[in-house]
Design a protein around this motif. Structure first.
Motif, PDB file in Angstrom:
ATOM      1  N   ILE A 126     -11.361  -2.767  -0.941  1.00  0.00           N
ATOM      2  CA  ILE A 126     -10.285  -1.888  -0.476  1.00  0.00           C
ATOM      3  C   ILE A 126     -10.606  -1.355   0.920  1.00  0.00           C
ATOM      4  N   ASP A 127     -11.859  -0.967   1.121  1.00  0.00           N
ATOM      5  CA  ASP A 127     -12.291  -0.456   2.426  1.00  0.00           C
ATOM      6  C   ASP A 127     -12.134  -1.543   3.487  1.00  0.00           C
ATOM      7  N   LEU A 129     -10.035  -4.069   3.432  1.00  0.00           N
ATOM      8  CA  LEU A 129      -8.607  -4.271   3.685  1.00  0.00           C
ATOM      9  C   LEU A 129      -8.046  -3.202   4.623  1.00  0.00           C
ATOM     10  N   ASN A 130      -8.407  -1.954   4.380  1.00  0.00           N
ATOM     11  CA  ASN A 130      -7.947  -0.874   5.257  1.00  0.00           C
ATOM     12  C   ASN A 130      -8.430  -1.088   6.693  1.00  0.00           C
ATOM     13  N   PHE A 131      -9.694  -1.467   6.828  1.00  0.00           N
ATOM     14  CA  PHE A 131     -10.248  -1.728   8.161  1.00  0.00           C
ATOM     15  C   PHE A 131      -9.494  -2.860   8.842  1.00  0.00           C
ATOM     16  N   THR A 132      -9.246  -3.921   8.104  1.00  0.00           N
ATOM     17  CA  THR A 132      -8.603  -5.108   8.672  1.00  0.00           C
ATOM     18  C   THR A 132      -7.177  -4.821   9.116  1.00  0.00           C
ATOM     19  N   MET A 133      -6.433  -4.071   8.324  1.00  0.00           N
ATOM     20  CA  MET A 133      -5.068  -3.718   8.712  1.00  0.00           C
ATOM     21  C   MET A 133      -5.062  -2.820   9.948  1.00  0.00           C
ATOM     22  N   ASP A 134      -6.057  -1.945  10.057  1.00  0.00           N
ATOM     23  CA  ASP A 134      -6.144  -1.052  11.213  1.00  0.00           C
ATOM     24  C   ASP A 134      -6.552  -1.785  12.491  1.00  0.00           C
ATOM     25  N   ASP A 136      -5.764  -5.115  13.226  1.00  0.00           N
ATOM     26  CA  ASP A 136      -4.999  -6.354  13.360  1.00  0.00           C
ATOM     27  C   ASP A 136      -4.430  -6.479  14.774  1.00  0.00           C
ATOM     28  N   ALA A 167     -10.819 -10.094   4.142  1.00  0.00           N
ATOM     29  CA  ALA A 167     -10.900  -8.702   3.690  1.00  0.00           C
ATOM     30  C   ALA A 167     -10.841  -8.615   2.179  1.00  0.00           C
ATOM     31  N   ASN A 168     -10.058  -9.492   1.559  1.00  0.00           N
ATOM     32  CA  ASN A 168      -9.985  -9.522   0.100  1.00  0.00           C
ATOM     33  C   ASN A 168     -11.318  -9.909  -0.534  1.00  0.00           C
ATOM     34  N   LYS A 172     -15.090  -6.945   6.364  1.00  0.00           N
ATOM     35  CA  LYS A 172     -14.307  -6.215   7.360  1.00  0.00           C
ATOM     36  C   LYS A 172     -14.035  -7.129   8.560  1.00  0.00           C
TER      37      LYS A 172
END
Length: 273
Positions: A126-127, A129-134, A136, A167-168, A172
């Motif tokens: 989850i961490d 995924l959050n990093f990756t979306m931030d 992108d 990320a899944n 990161k």
């Protein structure tokens, strides 16, 4: 002459989410280019009543049955129903559990959905995924050393979907676009922790993907240079020059799936540790 494509029903019965079954079923069906699977997925099947309802559907559209059910009584019931109907049936996990039991010398715990526990590994994903979306498409470029992997490449080299896939897996991942004539961020050049990988492809492949992108874009779009193969070749040469200058490995994604690209990146991480 190509054979006409045929269709068959593939029933996937799981006591959890069905992800394992879906992956196994698609891997097998992909080997048959002239036969297409019509998938029927039945997740969270944990009672005899639910199994009975599933077989009502199977009777309407019989086909191959794959299942992952750890409750042995329910599994026997599925085997018996399939035998009575004369349908092929495979417990996907059972042969694997048998090998584990033989090697480890102890039977499996038979815990439903054991791979989906909300443990430290889950929250690490989850961490990531959050990093990756931030991070992108070049967002927040200043903290590149917080990334495990940074993907760079020109437009339409699958940077974002590959980042999300990684990320899944708890990695990161940031991604930064390469634009012709524009230097990459100094924070990227100075980064010492992440594996930096350039994604490239053939000009033909990128032009094709970009054309599809334009067709799906409702707003006005200046398409001439974006899909021109000579212009794309110049962009690619610039990207290769940047990667070569800094010693960053490159992966050609022209004929790779997202999963294959991610696997190659994971392999590179292993070599660079």
């Amino acid at each position: 002459m190509n054979k006409p494509q045929s269709f068959f029903h593939l029933h996937l019965i799981s006591d959890a989410t069905g992800e394992t079954l879906l992956a196994a079923g698609r891997a097998a069906s992909a080997q048959y280019k002239d036969a297409r699977a019509i998938e029927h997925i039945y997740p969270l099947i944990r009672t005899e009543k639910q199994v009975a309802k599933v077989f009502e559907d199977i009777e309407e559209e019989p086909g191959i049955i794959l299942y992952t059910v750890v409750d042995q009584k329910l599994a026997r019931g599925i085997d018996e129903r399939c035998a009575a109907m004369g349908l092929p049936c495979v417990s996907v996990l059972e042969p694997v559990l048998t090998v584990f039991q033989s090697y480890l010398g102890t039977p499996a715990g038979r815990r439903v959905g054991a791979q989906h526990v909300l443990d430290a590994e889950y929250f690490r994903r989850i961490d990531a995924l959050n990093f990756t979306m931030d991070h992108d498409d070049g967002q927040l470029p200043l903290n590149m050393d917080d990334a495990d992997v940074v993907l760079i490449g020109i437009s339409r080299t699958s940077k974002t979907p590959t980042s999300i896939y990684l990320a899944n897996r708890g990695i990161k991942t940031a991604n930064i676009p390469i634009v012709l004539g524009v230097p990459v961020p100094e924070s990227l050049v100075a980064a010492s922790k992440p594996l930096i990988v350039g994604l490239i492809a053939t000009a033909e492949r990128i032009s094709h993907v970009r054309q599809n992108r334009i067709l799906g874009n409702s707003s006005s779009y200046e398409a001439s240079d974006y899909v021109d193969r000579a212009a794309i070749s110049e962009e690619l040469a610039y990207a290769r020059k940047i990667c070569t200058r800094h010693g960053w490995p490159m992966i050609d994604v022209s004929r790779r799936s997202i999963e294959e690209t991610a696997a190659a990146i994971v392999a590179l991480r292993g070599k660079n540790r």
